[in-house]
Design an enzyme around this catalytic site. Sequence first.
Site, PDB file in Angstrom:
ATOM      1  N   HIS A   1       5.305   4.592  12.645  1.00 44.85           N
ATOM      2  CA  HIS A   1       5.299   4.536  11.164  1.00 44.85           C
ATOM      3  C   HIS A   1       6.280   5.608  10.682  1.00 44.85           C
ATOM      4  O   HIS A   1       5.958   6.792  10.623  1.00 44.85           O
ATOM      5  CB  HIS A   1       3.864   4.827  10.704  1.00 44.85           C
ATOM      6  CG  HIS A   1       3.637   4.838   9.225  1.00 44.85           C
ATOM      7  ND1 HIS A   1       3.023   3.804   8.553  1.00 44.85           N
ATOM      8  CD2 HIS A   1       3.910   5.763   8.276  1.00 44.85           C
ATOM      9  CE1 HIS A   1       2.921   4.099   7.273  1.00 44.85           C
ATOM     10  NE2 HIS A   1       3.462   5.287   7.068  1.00 44.85           N
TER      11      HIS A   1
ATOM     12  N   HIS B   1       8.917   7.169   7.943  1.00 45.02           N
ATOM     13  CA  HIS B   1       9.517   7.270   6.609  1.00 45.02           C
ATOM     14  C   HIS B   1      10.984   7.655   6.803  1.00 45.02           C
ATOM     15  O   HIS B   1      11.373   8.195   7.844  1.00 45.02           O
ATOM     16  CB  HIS B   1       8.734   8.280   5.755  1.00 45.02           C
ATOM     17  CG  HIS B   1       7.418   7.721   5.292  1.00 45.02           C
ATOM     18  ND1 HIS B   1       7.261   7.112   4.069  1.00 45.02           N
ATOM     19  CD2 HIS B   1       6.215   7.634   5.909  1.00 45.02           C
ATOM     20  CE1 HIS B   1       6.015   6.690   3.947  1.00 45.02           C
ATOM     21  NE2 HIS B   1       5.349   6.994   5.049  1.00 45.02           N
TER      22      HIS B   1
ATOM     23  N   CYS C   1       4.403   9.203   0.410  1.00 40.14           N
ATOM     24  CA  CYS C   1       3.027   9.678   0.323  1.00 40.14           C
ATOM     25  C   CYS C   1       2.934  10.675  -0.808  1.00 40.14           C
ATOM     26  O   CYS C   1       3.734  11.607  -0.885  1.00 40.14           O
ATOM     27  CB  CYS C   1       2.591  10.315   1.631  1.00 40.14           C
ATOM     28  SG  CYS C   1       0.927  11.003   1.546  1.00 40.14           S
TER      29      CYS C   1
ATOM     30  N   ARG D   1       0.846  -1.210   0.000  1.00 42.76           N
ATOM     31  CA  ARG D   1       0.000   0.000   0.000  1.00 42.76           C
ATOM     32  C   ARG D   1       0.883   1.262   0.000  1.00 42.76           C
ATOM     33  O   ARG D   1       1.024   1.934  -1.023  1.00 42.76           O
ATOM     34  CB  ARG D   1      -0.940  -0.038   1.217  1.00 42.76           C
ATOM     35  CG  ARG D   1      -2.078   0.965   1.144  1.00 42.76           C
ATOM     36  CD  ARG D   1      -1.701   2.367   1.577  1.00 42.76           C
ATOM     37  NE  ARG D   1      -1.160   2.442   2.933  1.00 42.76           N
ATOM     38  CZ  ARG D   1      -0.590   3.530   3.435  1.00 42.76           C
ATOM     39  NH1 ARG D   1      -0.469   4.633   2.707  1.00 42.76           N
ATOM     40  NH2 ARG D   1      -0.100   3.526   4.671  1.00 42.76           N
ATOM     41  N   ASP D   2       1.501   1.567   1.138  1.00 43.85           N
ATOM     42  CA  ASP D   2       2.311   2.785   1.222  1.00 43.85           C
ATOM     43  C   ASP D   2       3.452   2.721   0.208  1.00 43.85           C
ATOM     44  O   ASP D   2       3.830   3.719  -0.404  1.00 43.85           O
ATOM     45  CB  ASP D   2       2.875   2.930   2.645  1.00 43.85           C
ATOM     46  CG  ASP D   2       3.202   4.362   3.016  1.00 43.85           C
ATOM     47  OD1 ASP D   2       3.430   5.180   2.114  1.00 43.85           O
ATOM     48  OD2 ASP D   2       3.256   4.666   4.222  1.00 43.85           O
TER      49      ASP D   2
ATOM     50  N   ASN E   1       9.065   3.996   3.588  1.00 47.63           N
ATOM     51  CA  ASN E   1       9.084   3.654   5.010  1.00 47.63           C
ATOM     52  C   ASN E   1      10.411   3.013   5.355  1.00 47.63           C
ATOM     53  O   ASN E   1      11.149   2.575   4.475  1.00 47.63           O
ATOM     54  CB  ASN E   1       7.991   2.629   5.304  1.00 47.63           C
ATOM     55  CG  ASN E   1       6.617   3.157   4.987  1.00 47.63           C
ATOM     56  OD1 ASN E   1       6.161   3.073   3.861  1.00 47.63           O
ATOM     57  ND2 ASN E   1       5.973   3.727   5.980  1.00 47.63           N
TER      58      ASN E   1
HETATM   59  P1  HMG Z   1     -12.933  14.686  -2.762  1.00 54.66           P
HETATM   60  O1  HMG Z   1     -12.610  15.185  -4.100  1.00 54.66           O
HETATM   61  O2  HMG Z   1     -13.173  15.678  -1.677  1.00 54.66           O
HETATM   62  O3  HMG Z   1     -14.133  13.662  -2.775  1.00 54.66           O
HETATM   63  O4  HMG Z   1     -11.748  13.697  -2.316  1.00 54.66           O
HETATM   64  P2  HMG Z   1     -15.541  13.703  -3.377  1.00 54.66           P
HETATM   65  O5  HMG Z   1     -16.396  12.996  -2.405  1.00 54.66           O
HETATM   66  O6  HMG Z   1     -15.891  15.092  -3.801  1.00 54.66           O
HETATM   67  O7  HMG Z   1     -15.361  12.788  -4.688  1.00 54.66           O
HETATM   68  C1  HMG Z   1     -14.569  13.147  -5.790  1.00 54.66           C
HETATM   69  C2  HMG Z   1     -14.534  11.989  -6.777  1.00 54.66           C
HETATM   70  O8  HMG Z   1     -13.853  10.872  -6.207  1.00 54.66           O
HETATM   71  C3  HMG Z   1     -15.908  11.489  -7.158  1.00 54.66           C
HETATM   72  O9  HMG Z   1     -15.813  10.955  -8.471  1.00 54.66           O
HETATM   73  C4  HMG Z   1     -16.112  10.351  -6.189  1.00 54.66           C
HETATM   74  O10 HMG Z   1     -17.027   9.396  -6.656  1.00 54.66           O
HETATM   75  C5  HMG Z   1     -14.730   9.752  -6.125  1.00 54.66           C
HETATM   76  P3  HMG Z   1     -16.278  11.797  -9.747  1.00 54.66           P
HETATM   77  O11 HMG Z   1     -17.707  12.159  -9.465  1.00 54.66           O
HETATM   78  O12 HMG Z   1     -15.359  12.991  -9.794  1.00 54.66           O
HETATM   79  O13 HMG Z   1     -16.080  10.830 -10.876  1.00 54.66           O
HETATM   80  N1  HMG Z   1     -14.464   9.065  -4.841  1.00 54.66           N
HETATM   81  C6  HMG Z   1     -14.000   7.825  -4.734  1.00 54.66           C
HETATM   82  N2  HMG Z   1     -13.665   6.898  -5.651  1.00 54.66           N
HETATM   83  C7  HMG Z   1     -13.211   5.715  -5.202  1.00 54.66           C
HETATM   84  N3  HMG Z   1     -13.048   5.437  -3.895  1.00 54.66           N
HETATM   85  C8  HMG Z   1     -13.372   6.332  -2.958  1.00 54.66           C
HETATM   86  C9  HMG Z   1     -13.872   7.592  -3.369  1.00 54.66           C
HETATM   87  N4  HMG Z   1     -14.252   8.685  -2.707  1.00 54.66           N
HETATM   88  C10 HMG Z   1     -14.620   9.585  -3.617  1.00 54.66           C
HETATM   89  N5  HMG Z   1     -13.209   6.042  -1.662  1.00 54.66           N
HETATM   90  C11 HMG Z   1     -11.099  11.657  -1.209  1.00 54.66           C
HETATM   91  C12 HMG Z   1     -11.850  12.964  -1.131  1.00 54.66           C
HETATM   92  C13 HMG Z   1     -11.059  11.063   0.153  1.00 54.66           C
HETATM   93  C14 HMG Z   1     -11.828  10.734  -2.166  1.00 54.66           C
HETATM   94  C15 HMG Z   1      -9.725  11.890  -1.758  1.00 54.66           C
HETATM   95  O14 HMG Z   1      -9.165  12.914  -1.006  1.00 54.66           O
HETATM   96  C16 HMG Z   1      -8.838  10.666  -1.662  1.00 54.66           C
HETATM   97  O15 HMG Z   1      -9.075   9.626  -2.249  1.00 54.66           O
HETATM   98  N6  HMG Z   1      -7.781  10.788  -0.896  1.00 54.66           N
HETATM   99  C17 HMG Z   1      -6.883   9.684  -0.679  1.00 54.66           C
HETATM  100  C18 HMG Z   1      -5.512  10.173  -0.520  1.00 54.66           C
HETATM  101  C19 HMG Z   1      -4.570   9.016  -0.287  1.00 54.66           C
HETATM  102  O16 HMG Z   1      -4.839   7.872  -0.576  1.00 54.66           O
HETATM  103  N7  HMG Z   1      -3.387   9.365   0.264  1.00 54.66           N
HETATM  104  C20 HMG Z   1      -2.363   8.413   0.527  1.00 54.66           C
HETATM  105  C21 HMG Z   1      -2.657   7.531   1.680  1.00 54.66           C
HETATM  106  S1  HMG Z   1      -2.417   8.294   3.268  1.00 54.66           S
HETATM  107  C22 HMG Z   1      -0.723   8.074   3.592  1.00 54.66           C
HETATM  108  O17 HMG Z   1       0.004   7.654   2.748  1.00 54.66           O
HETATM  109  C23 HMG Z   1      -0.229   8.368   4.971  1.00 54.66           C
HETATM  110  C24 HMG Z   1       0.036   7.086   5.801  1.00 54.66           C
HETATM  111  O18 HMG Z   1       0.955   6.229   5.149  1.00 54.66           O
HETATM  112  C25 HMG Z   1       0.608   7.459   7.174  1.00 54.66           C
HETATM  113  C26 HMG Z   1       1.775   8.426   7.086  1.00 54.66           C
HETATM  114  O19 HMG Z   1       2.807   8.113   6.445  1.00 54.66           O
HETATM  115  O20 HMG Z   1       1.603   9.511   7.684  1.00 54.66           O
HETATM  116  C27 HMG Z   1      -1.266   6.314   6.024  1.00 54.66           C
HETATM  117 MG    MG Z   2       3.084   6.454   5.180  1.00 53.34          MG
END
Ligand code: HMG
Ligand code: MG
Length: 318
Positions: free
Chosen positions: A220, A222, A253, A14-15, A262
């Site tokens: 966690h 990086h 990220c 994933r990450d 990581n």
């Molecule tokens: P948004 O634009 O505010 O959402 O994004 P929305 O509700 O307005 O939807 C926009 C579009 O996305 C729509 O499609 C939705 O249907 C679709 P459209 O009408 O434009 O065709 N949509 C989705 N599609 C599939 N699955 C879903 C989903 N939700 C909405 N779940 C949203 C909000 C949460 C979707 C967006 O911000 C997002 O997906 N963010 C994810 C970011 C991400 O994955 N970041 C990396 C992971 S976190 C990380 O790495 C940190 C971690 O490792 C810890 C650390 O290191 O600190 C965990």
């Molecule tokens: Mg991370």
Amino acid sequence: SKQHIVNIVEVGPRDGLQNEKGAVIPVETKVELVERLVRAGVSNVEAGSFVSPKWVPQMGGTADVLKRLTKERGVHYSVLVPNQRGLDDLLLLLAQQQLTDLGSPPLTDEISVFVAATDAFNKANLNCTVPESLQKIAAVTEAATKHGLRVRGYVSVVIACPYSGRTDYHKVREVASALLNMGCYEVSLGDTVGMGRPHEVAEMLDVVKRSVPVEQLAGHFHDTYGTAIANVLTALEHGVRTIDASVGGLGGCPYSPGATGNVSTEDVLYALQGSQYHVAGRNGGTINLEEMVDIGWWISEKLGRESASRVGRALRAK
Ligand code: HMG
Ligand code: MG
């Protein structure tokens, strides 16, 4: 001296893969990665995300990965879920599978939810403020728990934020407490940027531990500035017993510019060998370092580069 059991959460699939530029990694490669990790002894693995594929294209095929994986008993194949839409998609998949494969184990029994310690990072990563995210996540956590899933929480940017500088550790404590209060069984503290120093991690943990039991915390880290393995050791000294790590040091990220992967799983395994910290593997076994080194090289070569794990490189050069 007393032995301490340490759990590893393998976040490479994933990450590790979410930030890969270029061609989308084939589902078969992702499936093979997860299955190889489990064969090497991993018992907690993040298999992907149910996030928007427009935001994070590499995680688009996660439903297919879950469907094709051969599940082993005693392994948690968790997926990252950002909102209700992600959970609904997952629940639909689980329901469909229960209808078609009666009696087979569920595709997953765990999700992870995530929120930052700063509004600026949360807006970049989730398009809303921290209080808004906490409200959404509370509903997701409640619904997931009702459906028998366990929920892990992440707090991002616990040391520093790429947009707002040094993080207020009291914010980290507040957000971690909120996640536990809404039903997360554990909260993983993320140095997303990977610039934390061991003494800062120690200070941060001291603040968070004032209201959160250390048994419910994970680390966690990086490795952008090369301090991740030192930060792991610091977290262990402070009583943390669950460490997130990524095979081959994969990762980063998409919303933390320049951040690298990581801490590598191989490096953690090597650093703890023969110490008071015993890494627990699947079904009471251990995680095999040599196999992890091979997997780190295999997946890195698939991505067109060498393994970023220091131990992986050292052992390969022998
Ligand atoms: P948004 O634009 O505010 O959402 O994004 P929305 O509700 O307005 O939807 C926009 C579009 O996305 C729509 O499609 C939705 O249907 C679709 P459209 O009408 O434009 O065709 N949509 C989705 N599609 C599939 N699955 C879903 C989903 N939700 C909405 N779940 C949203 C909000 C949460 C979707 C967006 O911000 C997002 O997906 N963010 C994810 C970011 C991400 O994955 N970041 C990396 C992971 S976190 C990380 O790495 C940190 C971690 O490792 C810890 C650390 O290191 O600190 C965990
Ligand atoms: Mg991370």
